[in-house]
Design a protein around this motif. Structure first.
Motif, mmCIF file in Angstrom:
data_model
loop_
_atom_site.group_PDB
_atom_site.id
_atom_site.type_symbol
_atom_site.label_atom_id
_atom_site.label_comp_id
_atom_site.label_asym_id
_atom_site.label_seq_id
_atom_site.Cartn_x
_atom_site.Cartn_y
_atom_site.Cartn_z
ATOM 1 N N GLU A 115 0.794 -1.222 0.000
ATOM 2 C CA GLU A 115 0.000 0.000 0.000
ATOM 3 C C GLU A 115 0.827 1.272 0.000
ATOM 4 O O GLU A 115 0.340 2.327 -0.394
ATOM 5 C CB GLU A 115 -0.933 0.006 1.225
ATOM 6 N N ASN A 118 1.002 2.649 -3.485
ATOM 7 C CA ASN A 118 -0.214 2.499 -4.291
ATOM 8 C C ASN A 118 -0.583 3.849 -4.902
ATOM 9 O O ASN A 118 -0.740 4.840 -4.199
ATOM 10 C CB ASN A 118 -1.360 1.987 -3.414
ATOM 11 N N HIS A 227 -1.063 -3.330 -7.893
ATOM 12 C CA HIS A 227 -1.841 -2.110 -8.109
ATOM 13 C C HIS A 227 -1.273 -1.287 -9.264
ATOM 14 O O HIS A 227 -1.678 -0.136 -9.459
ATOM 15 C CB HIS A 227 -1.903 -1.260 -6.840
#
Length: 297
Positions: A115, A118, A227
């Motif tokens: 993350e 991301n 992602h």
């Protein structure tokens, strides 16, 4: 070759970062593998830096970067933190394109599926470095397994078991490995390389990449979904990473691209112009700027 050298602090380590190309151009971050340093990217940098802001760095333990004092410092999580730190220091908040080779690609998967970055990674080009979690999950899925491909990859991966032996790989590198490395590259890859003063340090420290991550990830794979759009550049004559490791990954990556080429593992040294052209085509497809054009094409 002229580039700017930076010292970037990541946790308690200083990383050596090398930047070239137009300051306002789209950035590409290059992450090298084992047993290399950022110097392995120089032929590719020469192909890309007229159009892109090219950023490479010595990963922790390699080249002019500091080395962790403990094996845990080589785990994928701090390696991904290093990438984020380098990107923040050199790209600010701008999206960047990511290219990894060998262990540089393996560790980059942690960032591409995590993350912290991301929305920042505009594209990821993976060269001869699979996601360990994907490899482990596929090996447990009977519908994804091919007995022939599985056996072929196990034969290619003999060195991984060897690198986990206590002290033996270190003795090999100290006694003969460093002197033999240019000869091995010439024989196996048809590449002439100059002796690297940091080769022994790169090789010894880099063994911890295998020992800190490989069997742990194989035993405990995590569901890792990318992602960013992914391109695999797949050398068909790779002695270490088979083509089968980059197929059947749609459930984790969504639609992705594969480009099989008639080359060996160190194609970034053998044919940098071809690799640069492939990277450029993929990057152009995923440029934040709608008017991007490509002289390399």
């Amino acid at each position: 070759m002229t580039y700017e050298t930076l010292r970037v602090r990541s946790g308690d380590l200083n990383l050596a970062v090398y930047v070239s190309g137009p300051p306002d151009a789209s950035p590409i971050v290059l992450v090298h593998g084992y047993p290399d340093s950022a110097a392995v990217w120089e032929p590719l940098r020469a192909q890309l830096e007229t159009r892109y802001r090219v950023i490479a760095y010595d990963v922790r333990g390699a080249g002019a970067s500091d080395a962790p004092s403990e094996r845990a410092g080589y785990r994928l999580e701090p390696l991904a933190d290093d990438l984020a730190t380098v990107a923040n220091a050199t790209c600010g908040a701008r999206p960047f394109h990511l290219v990894g080779h060998d262990w540089g690609s393996i560790q980059s998967w942690e960032a591409v599926t995590g993350e912290a970055l991301n929305g920042r990674i505009a594209s990821f080009t993976s060269i001869s470095g699979p996601c360990l979690d994907h490899v482990a999950a596929a090996s447990r899925d009977a519908s994804q397994r091919s007995i022939g491909a599985d056996l072929a990859q196990r034969l290619r991966s003999w060195y991984i078991v060897f690198f986990h032996l206590p002290r033996v790989p270190e003795i090999m590198w100290r006694c003969a490995g460093v002197r033999a490395w240019p000869l091995w590259m010439k024989w196996s890859e048809s590449v002439d390389i100059d002796p690297d003063p940091a080769q022994l340090r790169n090789a010894l420290n880099g063994l911890e990449l295998y020992r800190a991550n490989f069997f742990d990830r194989i035993r405990h794979p995590r569901p890792k979904h990318a992602h960013a759009p992914v391109l695999f550049i797949v050398p068909k004559h790779d002695r270490y990473v088979g083509p089968a490791l980059s197929v059947g990954l749609d459930r984790w990556l969504g639609p992705y691209q594969r480009e099989e080429i008639d080359a060996g593992h160190w194609v970034i040294l053998r044919d940098p112009a071809r690799i640069a052209a492939s990277i450029d085509r993929f990057v152009t497809q995923h440029e934040p700027r709608a008017d991007a054009t490509s002289p390399l094409r």
